[in-house]
Design a protein around this motif. Structure first.
Motif, PDB file in Angstrom:
ATOM      1  N   ASP A  24      24.877   7.571  -5.996  1.00 48.04           N
ATOM      2  CA  ASP A  24      24.839   8.067  -4.612  1.00 48.04           C
ATOM      3  C   ASP A  24      25.345   7.027  -3.612  1.00 48.04           C
ATOM      4  O   ASP A  24      25.291   7.238  -2.395  1.00 48.04           O
ATOM      5  N   GLY A  25      25.853   5.887  -4.116  1.00 45.31           N
ATOM      6  CA  GLY A  25      26.426   4.870  -3.219  1.00 45.31           C
ATOM      7  C   GLY A  25      25.404   3.840  -2.755  1.00 45.31           C
ATOM      8  O   GLY A  25      25.773   2.812  -2.196  1.00 45.31           O
ATOM      9  N   TYR A  26      24.120   4.111  -2.969  1.00 42.36           N
ATOM     10  CA  TYR A  26      23.082   3.138  -2.611  1.00 42.36           C
ATOM     11  C   TYR A  26      22.844   2.178  -3.771  1.00 42.36           C
ATOM     12  O   TYR A  26      23.201   2.457  -4.915  1.00 42.36           O
ATOM     13  N   HIS A  27      22.230   1.043  -3.447  1.00 39.83           N
ATOM     14  CA  HIS A  27      21.897   0.040  -4.467  1.00 39.83           C
ATOM     15  C   HIS A  27      20.392   0.014  -4.658  1.00 39.83           C
ATOM     16  O   HIS A  27      19.656   0.045  -3.670  1.00 39.83           O
ATOM     17  N   PRO A  28      19.927  -0.061  -5.920  1.00 45.16           N
ATOM     18  CA  PRO A  28      18.483  -0.174  -6.134  1.00 45.16           C
ATOM     19  C   PRO A  28      18.017  -1.555  -5.669  1.00 45.16           C
ATOM     20  O   PRO A  28      18.686  -2.561  -5.936  1.00 45.16           O
ATOM     21  N   LEU A  29      16.911  -1.588  -4.948  1.00 44.70           N
ATOM     22  CA  LEU A  29      16.421  -2.849  -4.386  1.00 44.70           C
ATOM     23  C   LEU A  29      15.005  -3.141  -4.833  1.00 44.70           C
ATOM     24  O   LEU A  29      14.212  -2.227  -5.071  1.00 44.70           O
ATOM     25  N   VAL A  30      14.683  -4.431  -4.907  1.00 41.04           N
ATOM     26  CA  VAL A  30      13.291  -4.877  -4.801  1.00 41.04           C
ATOM     27  C   VAL A  30      13.323  -5.869  -3.642  1.00 41.04           C
ATOM     28  O   VAL A  30      14.035  -6.887  -3.700  1.00 41.04           O
ATOM     29  N   LEU A 142      16.709   9.354   7.737  1.00 40.37           N
ATOM     30  CA  LEU A 142      17.560   8.710   8.750  1.00 40.37           C
ATOM     31  C   LEU A 142      18.183   7.407   8.266  1.00 40.37           C
ATOM     32  O   LEU A 142      19.201   6.970   8.794  1.00 40.37           O
ATOM     33  N   GLY A 143      17.573   6.759   7.277  1.00 38.59           N
ATOM     34  CA  GLY A 143      18.135   5.500   6.777  1.00 38.59           C
ATOM     35  C   GLY A 143      17.120   4.787   5.899  1.00 38.59           C
ATOM     36  O   GLY A 143      15.907   4.968   6.050  1.00 38.59           O
ATOM     37  N   ALA A 144      17.644   3.918   5.016  1.00 33.92           N
ATOM     38  CA  ALA A 144      16.797   3.266   4.021  1.00 33.92           C
ATOM     39  C   ALA A 144      15.742   2.350   4.655  1.00 33.92           C
ATOM     40  O   ALA A 144      14.651   2.181   4.107  1.00 33.92           O
ATOM     41  N   ASP A 145      16.059   1.742   5.820  1.00 30.37           N
ATOM     42  CA  ASP A 145      15.128   0.782   6.427  1.00 30.37           C
ATOM     43  C   ASP A 145      14.202   1.418   7.472  1.00 30.37           C
ATOM     44  O   ASP A 145      13.341   0.728   8.027  1.00 30.37           O
ATOM     45  N   GLY A 159      13.226   1.303  -4.635  1.00 28.21           N
ATOM     46  CA  GLY A 159      14.207   2.386  -4.457  1.00 28.21           C
ATOM     47  C   GLY A 159      15.350   1.872  -3.601  1.00 28.21           C
ATOM     48  O   GLY A 159      15.931   0.823  -3.888  1.00 28.21           O
ATOM     49  N   ARG A 160      15.671   2.609  -2.501  1.00 27.08           N
ATOM     50  CA  ARG A 160      16.696   2.130  -1.554  1.00 27.08           C
ATOM     51  C   ARG A 160      16.106   1.121  -0.576  1.00 27.08           C
ATOM     52  O   ARG A 160      16.760   0.720   0.377  1.00 27.08           O
ATOM     53  N   GLY A 161      14.812   0.787  -0.776  1.00 32.21           N
ATOM     54  CA  GLY A 161      14.085  -0.048   0.186  1.00 32.21           C
ATOM     55  C   GLY A 161      13.108   0.804   0.973  1.00 32.21           C
ATOM     56  O   GLY A 161      12.388   0.310   1.836  1.00 32.21           O
ATOM     57  N   SER A 185      29.076  -5.164   9.135  1.00 33.53           N
ATOM     58  CA  SER A 185      28.652  -3.803   8.770  1.00 33.53           C
ATOM     59  C   SER A 185      27.935  -3.863   7.419  1.00 33.53           C
ATOM     60  O   SER A 185      28.414  -4.485   6.466  1.00 33.53           O
ATOM     61  N   THR A 186      26.774  -3.216   7.354  1.00 32.87           N
ATOM     62  CA  THR A 186      25.991  -3.236   6.105  1.00 32.87           C
ATOM     63  C   THR A 186      26.802  -2.694   4.924  1.00 32.87           C
ATOM     64  O   THR A 186      26.857  -3.344   3.867  1.00 32.87           O
ATOM     65  N   PRO A 187      27.474  -1.517   5.066  1.00 28.86           N
ATOM     66  CA  PRO A 187      28.278  -1.032   3.927  1.00 28.86           C
ATOM     67  C   PRO A 187      29.361  -2.034   3.529  1.00 28.86           C
ATOM     68  O   PRO A 187      29.669  -2.169   2.340  1.00 28.86           O
ATOM     69  N   ALA A 188      29.946  -2.770   4.494  1.00 31.42           N
ATOM     70  CA  ALA A 188      30.994  -3.751   4.157  1.00 31.42           C
ATOM     71  C   ALA A 188      30.414  -4.884   3.309  1.00 31.42           C
ATOM     72  O   ALA A 188      31.054  -5.350   2.366  1.00 31.42           O
ATOM     73  N   VAL A 189      29.198  -5.311   3.610  1.00 31.52           N
ATOM     74  CA  VAL A 189      28.578  -6.406   2.844  1.00 31.52           C
ATOM     75  C   VAL A 189      28.225  -5.919   1.430  1.00 31.52           C
ATOM     76  O   VAL A 189      28.477  -6.612   0.440  1.00 31.52           O
ATOM     77  N   TYR A 190      27.666  -4.708   1.345  1.00 30.22           N
ATOM     78  CA  TYR A 190      27.409  -4.150   0.003  1.00 30.22           C
ATOM     79  C   TYR A 190      28.730  -3.963  -0.756  1.00 30.22           C
ATOM     80  O   TYR A 190      28.792  -4.150  -1.971  1.00 30.22           O
ATOM     81  N   GLY A 191      29.803  -3.598  -0.035  1.00 29.57           N
ATOM     82  CA  GLY A 191      31.122  -3.428  -0.661  1.00 29.57           C
ATOM     83  C   GLY A 191      31.627  -4.739  -1.244  1.00 29.57           C
ATOM     84  O   GLY A 191      32.174  -4.776  -2.354  1.00 29.57           O
TER      85      GLY A 191
HETATM   86  O1  C5P Z   1      20.407   3.956   4.797  1.00 30.17           O
HETATM   87  P1  C5P Z   1      21.296   3.248   5.773  1.00 30.17           P
HETATM   88  O2  C5P Z   1      22.199   4.217   6.522  1.00 30.17           O
HETATM   89  O3  C5P Z   1      20.588   2.312   6.688  1.00 30.17           O
HETATM   90  O4  C5P Z   1      22.262   2.338   4.886  1.00 30.17           O
HETATM   91  C1  C5P Z   1      23.471   1.850   5.394  1.00 30.17           C
HETATM   92  C2  C5P Z   1      24.409   1.549   4.234  1.00 30.17           C
HETATM   93  O5  C5P Z   1      23.943   0.401   3.537  1.00 30.17           O
HETATM   94  C3  C5P Z   1      24.520   2.628   3.185  1.00 30.17           C
HETATM   95  O6  C5P Z   1      25.477   3.587   3.532  1.00 30.17           O
HETATM   96  C4  C5P Z   1      24.946   1.830   1.954  1.00 30.17           C
HETATM   97  O7  C5P Z   1      26.317   1.544   2.023  1.00 30.17           O
HETATM   98  C5  C5P Z   1      24.215   0.515   2.147  1.00 30.17           C
HETATM   99  N1  C5P Z   1      22.944   0.451   1.389  1.00 30.17           N
HETATM  100  C6  C5P Z   1      23.006   0.340   0.013  1.00 30.17           C
HETATM  101  N2  C5P Z   1      21.842   0.266  -0.703  1.00 30.17           N
HETATM  102  C7  C5P Z   1      20.636   0.294  -0.087  1.00 30.17           C
HETATM  103  C8  C5P Z   1      20.557   0.380   1.322  1.00 30.17           C
HETATM  104  C9  C5P Z   1      21.746   0.463   2.039  1.00 30.17           C
HETATM  105  O8  C5P Z   1      24.089   0.316  -0.571  1.00 30.17           O
HETATM  106  N3  C5P Z   1      19.537   0.235  -0.822  1.00 30.17           N
END
Ligand code: C5P
Length: 309
Positions: A24-30, A142-145, A159-161, A185-191
């Motif tokens: 789904d494009g998200y990263h699993p976090l702890v 609305l978002g992972a955080d 999970g996604r946090g 940008s958060t997606p750029a850093v994950y990229g």
């Molecule tokens: O959920 P949110 O919109 O705040 O996340 C912004 C972006 O950060 C996501 O689109 C994704 O690219 C990246 N992200 C991720 N893995 C997570 C949280 C955020 O890859 N656990």
């Protein structure tokens, strides 16, 4: 109809362990989040004509132009308001006023704090009787955080946090945040993280907890916490913004007990021994001219709350 004022805190990740990207494009976090006493405020006033409006005010410490913040329906404050209306079957509109003190695109979850403050403000202003678990569910959409900005204090995120459990802490921790006017940008850093994994530059394994961070928090030991701070996104943020190394060096020169990139950056977070030491580190970083603004804050701080109505 009444006006409601809420606030929600910024965060710093004390531990951020990132696994390989999911489908789904998200990263699993702890991760271990700590909320700090730096807040964005939302003021909500219902209106009967169904219109939604948003006004944004930025504190002088925000080193980014107000134009960098979207004012349309993509702003998380607007999205949060529409989500509450949709969920509760509300036809009324709302005037929203956002006062920003948390750095924009800074890795401190400022947008997520705005979303959490707006959820609470709209639920209260429209008197929808939302439960805590309803708000948690809307926050995760609305978002992972966003769930953490509602929750506040110190929490373990899985999970996604967004899957949270509270973490026991002792005492207060004093932080310095060196911010940059050009955000990351958060997606750029994950990229960048994904590219480093694909090229074999780094390994992405299942994310794991950090017992040293937990023990230091429980003991209220700033030195131990400073040594245990970890962030798997740090190298990726530094690849995209190498000038941050100089900011980190300036914090180390002032004897910070720990120095880390906050979340996906570019804010540099330095942990101090005391409130006084935090001010000294802040002065040293300011003098080094390696940051656009320097703030001090303490954690853990409470999550989103109603300040008045
Ligand atoms: O959920 P949110 O919109 O705040 O996340 C912004 C972006 O950060 C996501 O689109 C994704 O690219 C990246 N992200 C991720 N893995 C997570 C949280 C955020 O890859 N656990």
């Amino acid at each position: 109809m009444r006006e409601v004022r809420t606030r929600a805190p910024a965060k710093v990740n004390l531990h951020l362990s990132v696994g390989p990207v999911r489908e789904d494009g998200y990263h699993p976090l702890v991760t271990v989040f700590q909320a700090v006493d730096l807040y964005d405020t939302v003021v909500a006033r219902p209106r009967t004509d169904g219109e939604f409006t948003l006004e944004i005010e930025t504190a002088p410490t925000i080193s980014v132009s107000p134009e960098a913040i979207p004012r349309d329906g993509t702003n998380l404050v607007m999205r949060a308001a529409r989500l509450v209306a949709e969920h509760a079957g509300i036809d009324d509109g709302i005037d929203l006023h956002l006062i920003k003190r948390i750095p924009v695109a800074g890795g401190m979850a400022g947008g997520s704090a705005d979303a959490a403050a707006a959820l609470v403000a709209c639920a209260e202003a429209w008197d929808v009787g939302a439960t805590r678990s309803t708000l948690d569910g809307l926050a995760a959409q609305l978002g992972a955080d966003v769930p953490f900005a509602l929750h506040g204090a110190t929490a373990l995120g899985l999970g996604r946090g967004d899957k949270l459990s509270p973490v026991m802490t002792h005492g207060e921790f004093h932080w310095v945040f060196a911010t940059q006017s050009a955000g990351l940008s958060t997606p750029a850093v994950y990229g960048q993280f994904d590219r480093d994994v694909a090229s074999g530059e780094r390994l992405a394994v299942e994310p794991s907890p950090n017992a040293d961070v937990m023990a230091a928090l429980m003991a209220g030991d700033a030195h131990a916490l400073g040594e245990a701070l970890t962030n798997d996104l740090q190298d990726s943020a530094l690849t995209l913004a190498p000038h941050l190394r100089a900011t980190m060096d300036a914090a180390r020169e002032a004897d910070a007990v720990g120095v880390i990139i906050s979340g996906s950056g570019p804010t540099v977070a330095a942990l101090a021994r005391s409130r006084q030491h935090a001010l000294a580190i802040a002065a040293h970083i300011t003098a080094s001219d390696t940051a656009d603004a320097v703030l001090t804050a303490s954690g853990p701080a409470p999550g989103a709350v109603v300040m008045g109505s």
